[in-house]
Design an enzyme around this catalytic site. Structure first.
Site, mmCIF file in Angstrom:
data_model
loop_
_atom_site.group_PDB
_atom_site.id
_atom_site.type_symbol
_atom_site.label_atom_id
_atom_site.label_comp_id
_atom_site.label_asym_id
_atom_site.label_seq_id
_atom_site.Cartn_x
_atom_site.Cartn_y
_atom_site.Cartn_z
ATOM 1 N N SER A 228 1.228 -1.400 -0.133
ATOM 2 C CA SER A 228 -0.088 0.393 0.018
ATOM 3 C C SER A 228 1.015 1.363 0.070
ATOM 4 O O SER A 228 1.881 1.218 0.706
ATOM 5 C CB SER A 228 -0.552 0.153 1.326
ATOM 6 O OG SER A 228 0.107 0.843 2.231
ATOM 7 N N ASP A 229 0.112 2.312 -0.848
ATOM 8 C CA ASP A 229 0.707 3.831 -0.767
ATOM 9 C C ASP A 229 1.054 3.901 1.136
ATOM 10 O O ASP A 229 -0.333 3.303 2.548
ATOM 11 C CB ASP A 229 0.166 4.605 -1.231
ATOM 12 C CG ASP A 229 1.174 5.772 -1.174
ATOM 13 O OD1 ASP A 229 2.016 5.564 -0.669
ATOM 14 O OD2 ASP A 229 1.190 6.518 -1.913
ATOM 15 N N TRP A 230 1.904 5.188 2.184
ATOM 16 C CA TRP A 230 2.262 4.703 3.218
ATOM 17 C C TRP A 230 0.232 5.275 4.189
ATOM 18 O O TRP A 230 0.251 6.522 3.850
ATOM 19 C CB TRP A 230 2.961 5.553 3.594
ATOM 20 C CG TRP A 230 4.374 4.887 3.968
ATOM 21 C CD1 TRP A 230 5.188 5.359 4.265
ATOM 22 C CD2 TRP A 230 4.437 4.284 2.700
ATOM 23 N NE1 TRP A 230 6.499 4.623 4.222
ATOM 24 C CE2 TRP A 230 6.258 3.789 3.181
ATOM 25 C CE3 TRP A 230 4.437 3.561 1.637
ATOM 26 C CZ2 TRP A 230 6.692 2.760 3.196
ATOM 27 C CZ3 TRP A 230 5.564 2.584 1.687
ATOM 28 C CH2 TRP A 230 5.967 1.752 2.062
ATOM 29 N N GLY A 231 -0.702 4.457 4.633
ATOM 30 C CA GLY A 231 -1.210 5.047 5.405
ATOM 31 C C GLY A 231 -2.545 4.239 4.354
ATOM 32 O O GLY A 231 -3.778 5.127 4.571
ATOM 33 N N ALA A 232 -2.508 4.495 2.710
ATOM 34 C CA ALA A 232 -3.498 3.837 1.808
ATOM 35 C C ALA A 232 -4.681 2.782 2.325
ATOM 36 O O ALA A 232 -5.307 2.317 1.291
ATOM 37 C CB ALA A 232 -3.159 3.535 0.989
#
Ligand code: BGC
Length: 552
Positions: A228-232
């Protein structure tokens, strides 16, 4: 004999398996020591290594590293061999610094010139973006380090990037927004893909099965893992079922617990978790194995490479003859970017380094150059004394070279630009200088197109985009004719913002971004409507002259 991935998965507890599907901290996966499973380290980014200093607790405290030309500049080379060389250098730096996966390349399509991250992206054209990305990935991975091609998919604005719903019709997705990823996956087999924050046609990318499974794996044959993108991550259980293997940076165990509960309650088939762990371990073990090889890189050689690649990325947009400069001419450099160049953008791709400026390079080469600041680098503020000093110096010189550009605050990850103009103090000074000096040259430091109202009044325009730490040496070589400009525009430079394809729909209403212009992105739009542009896709001049052969 080391256990196989299958044997490891069979030996892992449910808790350990859930744990392996999220990061241990900002940059590491989790280890399972009792089974000899190592942690691996991932770090940004697409044009330079941004990796946290050992022992530091601040994720933004990065080691010093080489800053290569950003995606916007590298793309102007139109040369996958160039992105490959840059990738290989980044791979060496990553490995020498204990990083196993580099978070790049970034290949989102430049839908609007206003997107705050356009400087990281390659092009409005999916073919060009895909070929450059494949070169980059092959380069990095040839050094035994993985990549994470990002941000998958239709993440073309920063406004409300965490939640905006990109509404894109099927044909447009297939023809414009997916092919760069497809080419890279098929030609270069990236170890990982990073899914984006946004929703695509209603479903978050991080839980979008058509995207992460049907297209990426089913149609393209992707065999690495998706992070995932950071926190996605929105709904972790839905995400893993859709094909999101690794959550980054992790949720302090909250989502791991949700996965465990879902398996226990029967809401999630354990086989789905096993499949995700298998895909992650395939890469983790490969990465750990390759990391054993000796690693070193030569900082000075990489700096020289950065300068060489920057010179190959400069685009000569206009030249009525003021360039190249000649020894013996009285030359004045105007604008703070001559001294403090803007050479990279803000956000997760920001590299900790210092750049060589055009003034530094002029000094090194013994060039007789006068310098007047004229305007500041970091804000739109006119200082009357500086303004007049610049105009007077320009009038008295043979050639005036104005180093213009966008201040950091105008263009960065996390926000989109609100207009397409340079600061007024710069536009006004360029216009005034051009009125008194026919040999006026403008050098641009921007991550994306800007309106150039003075374009017809100056002799020459050289676009450097954001060229990395070798920017000054590259400018020196190009301005003084030691190198021939060979960059070409990887995107259209429109006359005005109002002409751009998604002018009425960008960045949307805060909930939805409607891609109403469909496949008419970039040159497809301007060509179809026969619209005048400032400079078209592919434009770029050189110093070469051609003699027409007459038949004998
Ligand atoms: C960015 C990614 C980046 C990640 C890690 C995110 O905010 O969108 O491009 O790789 O942070 O720094």
């Amino acid at each position: 004999m080391n256990p196989t991935v299958q044997e490891l998965v069979a030996a892992l507890t449910l808790e350990e398996k859930a744990g392996l599907c999220s990061g241990a901290d900002f940059w590491h996966t989790k280890a399972v020591e009792r089974l000899g499973i190592p942690a691996i380290k991932v770090s940004d980014g697409p044009h330079g290594l941004r990796t946290q200093r050992e022992g530091s607790t601040d994720p933004n405290d990065s080691i010093e590293a080489v800053c290569f030309p950003a995606g916007c500049a590298a793309a102007a080379s139109f040369d996958p061999a160039l992105t490959r060389r840059m990738g290989a250098a980044l791979g060496r730096e990553a490995r020498a610094n204990g990083v196993q996966i580099l978070l790049g390349p970034a290949v989102n399509i430049k839908r609007s010139p206003l997107c705050g991250r356009n400087f990281e992206y390659y092009s409005e054209d999916p073919y060009l973006a895909g070929e450059l990305a494949a070169g980059f990935i092959n380069g990095v991975q040839s050094e035994g380090v993985g990549t994470s091609i990002k941000h998958f998919a239709a993440n073309d604005q920063e406004t409300r990037r965490l939640s905006v719903n990109s509404r894109v019709d099927e044909r447009t997705l297939q023809e414009i927004y997916l092919p760069a990823f497809e080419t890279a996956v098929k030609k270069a087999r990236p170890w990982t893909v990073m899914c984006s924050y946004n929703r695509l046609n209603g479903a978050y990318a991080s839980e979008n099965k058509p995207l992460l499974t049907d297209i990426l794996r089913g149609a393209w044959g992707f065999d690495g893992f998706v992070m995932s993108d950071w926190g996605a991550v929105n709904d972790r259980v839905k995400g893993i079922a859709a094909g999101l293997e690794l959550e980054m940076p992790g949720s302090q165990g909250v989502n791991d617990r949700r996965l465990i509960d879902a398996v226990r309650s029967g809401a999630l088939d354990e086989a789905v978790l096993d499949r995700a762990v298998t895909r992650i371990l395939n890469i983790v073990l490969l990465a750990a194995d390759l990391a054993q090889r000796p690693a070193a890189f030569d900082r000075a050689a990489h700096h020289r490479l950065a300068a060489e690649l920057a010179a190959q990325s400069g685009v000569l947009l206009r030249n009525l003859g003021a360039l190249p400069l000649h020894r013996g001419q009285k030359v004045v450099y105007i604008g703070a970017y001559a001294d403090q160049p803007r050479y990279q953008g803000g956000g997760s791709s920001h590299v900790n380094t210092t750049a060589v400026s055009a003034l530094d390079a002029a000094l090194l080469h013994d060039r007789m150059v006068q310098y007047v600041e004229g305007f500041p680098a970091d804000r739109d503020q006119r200082d009357e004394t500086e303004f007049l000093r610049a105009v007077t110096a320009a009038e008295a010189a043979d050639v005036a070279v104005i180093f213009a550009g966008l201040p950091d605050s105008f263009e960065s990850e996390g926000g989109d630009r609100r207009h397409m103009r340079l600061p007024d103090c710069q536009n006004n000074l360029i216009a005034r200088v051009a009125a008194v000096q026919k040999n006026t040259v403008v050098v641009l430091h921007t991550g994306a197109p800007v309106e150039c109202p003075w374009a017809d009044d100056v002799s020459s325009v050289l676009c450097m985009y954001l060229a990395g730490e070798g920017v000054g040496e590259a400018e020196d070589a190009l301005l003084w004719g030691d190198a021939d400009p060979c960059g070409r525009l990887p995107e259209t430079w429109p006359l005005r913002l109002e002409d751009t394809p998604c002018y009425l729909d960008f960045p949307g209403d805060g909930v939805t971004a409607d891609y109403r212009e469909g496949v008419y992105v970039g040159y497809r739009w301007y060509d179809a409507r026969r619209m005048p542009v400032r400079w078209p896709f592919g434009h770029g001049l050189s110093y070469t002259g051609y003699v027409t052969a007459t038949p004998c």
